[in-house]
Structures are given as C-alpha cells and as structure tokens.
Write a protein that holds these residues in place. Structure first.
Motif, PDB file in Angstrom:
ATOM      1  N   GLU A 196      81.569  77.433 -66.251  1.00 41.95           N
ATOM      2  CA  GLU A 196      80.524  77.153 -65.269  1.00 41.95           C
ATOM      3  C   GLU A 196      80.770  77.947 -63.986  1.00 41.95           C
ATOM      4  O   GLU A 196      79.841  78.505 -63.392  1.00 41.95           O
ATOM      5  N   HIS A 197      82.030  78.017 -63.579  1.00 46.21           N
ATOM      6  CA  HIS A 197      82.355  78.768 -62.362  1.00 46.21           C
ATOM      7  C   HIS A 197      82.207  80.274 -62.583  1.00 46.21           C
ATOM      8  O   HIS A 197      81.671  80.984 -61.723  1.00 46.21           O
ATOM      9  N   LEU A 198      82.666  80.779 -63.720  1.00 48.62           N
ATOM     10  CA  LEU A 198      82.544  82.213 -63.988  1.00 48.62           C
ATOM     11  C   LEU A 198      81.082  82.627 -64.108  1.00 48.62           C
ATOM     12  O   LEU A 198      80.695  83.714 -63.668  1.00 48.62           O
ATOM     13  N   GLU A 224      81.114  71.390 -57.814  1.00 49.54           N
ATOM     14  CA  GLU A 224      80.073  72.347 -58.175  1.00 49.54           C
ATOM     15  C   GLU A 224      80.475  73.761 -57.756  1.00 49.54           C
ATOM     16  O   GLU A 224      81.108  73.951 -56.712  1.00 49.54           O
ATOM     17  N   PRO A 225      80.102  74.774 -58.549  1.00 48.59           N
ATOM     18  CA  PRO A 225      80.545  76.141 -58.251  1.00 48.59           C
ATOM     19  C   PRO A 225      79.863  76.785 -57.054  1.00 48.59           C
ATOM     20  O   PRO A 225      80.439  77.661 -56.405  1.00 48.59           O
ATOM     21  N   GLY A 226      78.635  76.386 -56.759  1.00 47.77           N
ATOM     22  CA  GLY A 226      77.934  76.988 -55.632  1.00 47.77           C
ATOM     23  C   GLY A 226      77.393  78.374 -55.963  1.00 47.77           C
ATOM     24  O   GLY A 226      77.248  78.751 -57.130  1.00 47.77           O
ATOM     25  N   GLU A 227      77.131  79.151 -54.905  1.00 47.93           N
ATOM     26  CA  GLU A 227      76.558  80.489 -55.049  1.00 47.93           C
ATOM     27  C   GLU A 227      77.500  81.532 -54.460  1.00 47.93           C
ATOM     28  O   GLU A 227      78.339  81.228 -53.613  1.00 47.93           O
ATOM     29  N   ILE A 228      77.332  82.763 -54.903  1.00 47.22           N
ATOM     30  CA  ILE A 228      78.203  83.856 -54.456  1.00 47.22           C
ATOM     31  C   ILE A 228      77.991  84.129 -52.965  1.00 47.22           C
ATOM     32  O   ILE A 228      76.863  84.316 -52.507  1.00 47.22           O
TER      33      ILE A 228
END
Length: 377
Positions: A232-234, A288-292
């Motif tokens: 999910e993070h990648l 949650e991974p969030g956005e770049i």
C-alpha cells in the motif's frame, strides 16, 4: 452515522467498556447490516456470557435480511463464531447459505476452504480414528481451486495448503505444478514472508495458513498482512514492482516508521550509470500512506555504488532470512531492503533495522534527505 460509528470505536478515560449497546442498536436501525455495530454487540454479549442474546440478535437480523449473503458471512466469521460458540458445522452451514445466494462470493468460498483445511489438520493431529480426513482434504481442495477460478490472485494464498493436501492425497503431479508456480500479484512474493517448515510437503500437522503460535512458522495470512501493508505504501509512492524489465541492478530501501513520513530510496545501476531516487509521502508508516511530497533523484559515482554493494555483501544479504520471527513492538519501524540482480530477487524485512540498519542509513546519507536523529529509529 459516521459520528455514531466513531463513538463505538473509542472509550474516554474512566468510561466503562460495553456500555454503548444503545449506540450500536441505533446504527442498526439505519443500517441493519452494519458489521461494526454487530461485531460490537456480539463481543459485549460474548464477554458477558450472554450467548442467548447473540442468538436472538442474529435471529432477528437474518429474519430481516434473509436473502443477503452478508448476514450469513458476519454470523460465520471467526471472531463472532468464537464469542457465540458456533461449531465448525454451524459455520459451514451459514457459509453455504451465503454461497447459495452468491455462488462466486469470495469470502464464503475462501472461508469454506479454510475451515475444511483446519478440520483436516485437526483430525490428522488427533490420535483418534481419522475417518474424515479424505472428505476434509477433498472439500478444502474443491473450494480453494474454485476460489482461484473466481479470482486468480488467490493462487498465492492457497498455494501452500494445496501442496500439503495434494501430497496427502498422493496427487504428486498437481503438487509439483504448484511448487513451480511463481505467480505474484503484489510487490512481494508470498514465499518471501511465509516461514514454513522444511518438511511442509509431508508434515500435515502444520496449519500453513494461520500458524504463528511458536514463532517458528509464519502463516500465509500473516505474510499477506505484511505484504499488503508494505505494498500500500509503495503503491502510494508510485514505485515499480522490481522485475527484469527494469535496469539490471537495483536495491530499494523502504523505511516505514510508525508515526513519521514513509520513505523509499531506490538505487539503480544500468551499465555503470548509477542513480539514486528517493520519495517521501505525507502519511505515516504505521497508518495511511498519504501522498507524495518529495520526489527527487540524482546521479552517483560507481565508487558510491560499490560502497553500498560492499556493505550488502558484508552481511550476506542474498542469504539472509527474508523475515524474522522475533516479537515486534507496537511502535517502531520496519526496514525493508530489496535487491534485484541478473534475474535474482531478494527482500529482507527487519524490525527497527537489525542486520540491514547500516545499509539503510548509508542509503539515506546518499540522498539529500535530512532526518533528525530522534526520527531515525
């Protein structure tokens, strides 16, 4: 509705657990199949030894939602079955009702295969007469193979239990075909994260789906939990799956800290043209991974490449166990180092760095990232 669900999810200081049944019932008045409300009520009644109340709850819910497979799936779930004391046979009956309403229901099909597999393992390890082994093995095989025909991604999930079951039934050809199947649906192969005994093919006492009890075997479901979390993070960081279509030599470091921004660093060597790429998202590694928010790269020298490669070789990276079975803390970090070189692939996952900590730190130093000392954990 969201406010009511949120109210169920936490307790204030000094608040007595289990006193929010009225909120759960209010939710069910609006959404009669709200799993959070149902699960809350089942747990409250179960912990208070009020199984009759659980039965009344589900009798009413099934009466109102008899043609909806979801209610039978909720009724038969492992958690609710535990609190309400359902037998395996009762769970199977509820799951078959769900499947009768939706023949290609993935949850029902997987759960049936898993229950029959667990019954097979239990009876095999029982010293009593093993009269139902063949039935359990065949039933599990049937449901698992049907599951794969519904959605091929479950080829990874069911591979190892099916190898066991085929070997028990002396179906060696099918077992061999599965062993050669390298099907992969995510960033990481399940085989890298599942820790199985060497005698898997002939030891039918080990539950390869769920076994984590002695910290020497990590089951498929545990492996998938880690894989899905890291993937999910990648994915949020827009990273590629490492494959032979990418530059010849690649090392990738994924750094997931519980409360800090996820970081990924990818080092590539394509015909001695070396580059390093790093990304940061605005999420948190344990959430949650969030956005770049950072996406940078630069060229490096071959000497800098050799520095990393020497460190990698010094810890015998390619022969390290991919995952360790030590008990991890609730807060900390996961350090995941992947390598792809001339068709070989390796991933090593360590809690708070472990054997790969110096490599991770060196990769960070090669980027322009500045991480405060107390944030490096």
């Amino acid at each position: 509705m969201e406010e009511l669900e949120y109210e169920l999810s936490f307790y204030k200081s000094g608040e007595k657990w289990g006193n929010k049944k009225d909120i759960a019932y209010k939710i069910l008045e609006v959404d009669g199949l709200n799993s959070r409300a149902i699960n809350y009520l089942v747990e409250v009644y179960g912990r208070n030894n009020q199984r009759d109340s659980i039965n009344v709850l589900f009798d009413n819910l099934i009466k109102t939602n008899s043609v909806n497979p979801k209610i039978y799936l909720i009724r038969a779930s492992e958690r609710n079955a535990y609190f309400s004391g359902l037998t395996f046979s009762q769970r199977i009956n509820y799951l078959k009702k769900a499947k009768a309403l939706d023949n290609e229901n993935i949850e029902a099909t997987y759960s049936l295969g898993k229950i029959y597999y667990e019954l097979f393992i239990r009876e095999f390890t029982n010293n009593k007469k093993k009269a139902n082994l063949d039935h359990y093995a065949k039933s599990s095989i049937d449901y698992f193979t049907e599951l794969c025909s519904i959605d091929e991604k479950f080829r990874e999930t069911t591979k190892y239990p099916l190898i066991q079951l085929y070997n028990y039934r002396n179906e060696k050809t099918k077992s061999k075909e599965l062993k050669l199947d390298n099907f992969q649906t995510s960033y990481f192969p399940v085989s890298a994260f599942v820790g199985l005994p060497e005698n898997l093919e002939t030891d039918f006492s080990v539950n390869v789906i769920t076994n984590v009890s002695d910290f020497s075997v990590s089951g498929v479901e545990s492996a998938l939990f880690s894989i899905n979390w890291y993937s999910e993070h990648l994915n949020a960081l827009n990273e590629p799956v490492l494959s032979d279509t990418l530059p010849t030599k690649i090392y990738r470091f994924t750094y997931l800290r519980s409360f800090d921004n996820p970081i990924v660093i990818r080092l590539e060597n394509h015909n001695d043209i070396v580059s390093i790429h790093w990304k940061v998202s605005n999420g948190a590694g344990g959430y949650e991974p969030g956005e770049i928010i950072v996406n940078e790269s630069k060229e490096l020298t071959t000497e800098e490449w050799r520095l990393i490669e020497n460190k990698i070789n010094s810890i015998d990276f390619w022969n390290l166990p991919s995952a360790e079975t030590e008990i991890m803390g609730t807060d900390g970090s996961h350090w995941i180092l992947e390598g792809k070189y001339l068709g070989k692939y390796k991933v090593v996952d360590r809690w708070c760095g472990g054997a790969i900590s110096e490599i991770g730190k060196e990769l960070i130093n090669l980027t322009d990232l500045k991480i405060e000392k107390d944030k490096l954990y």
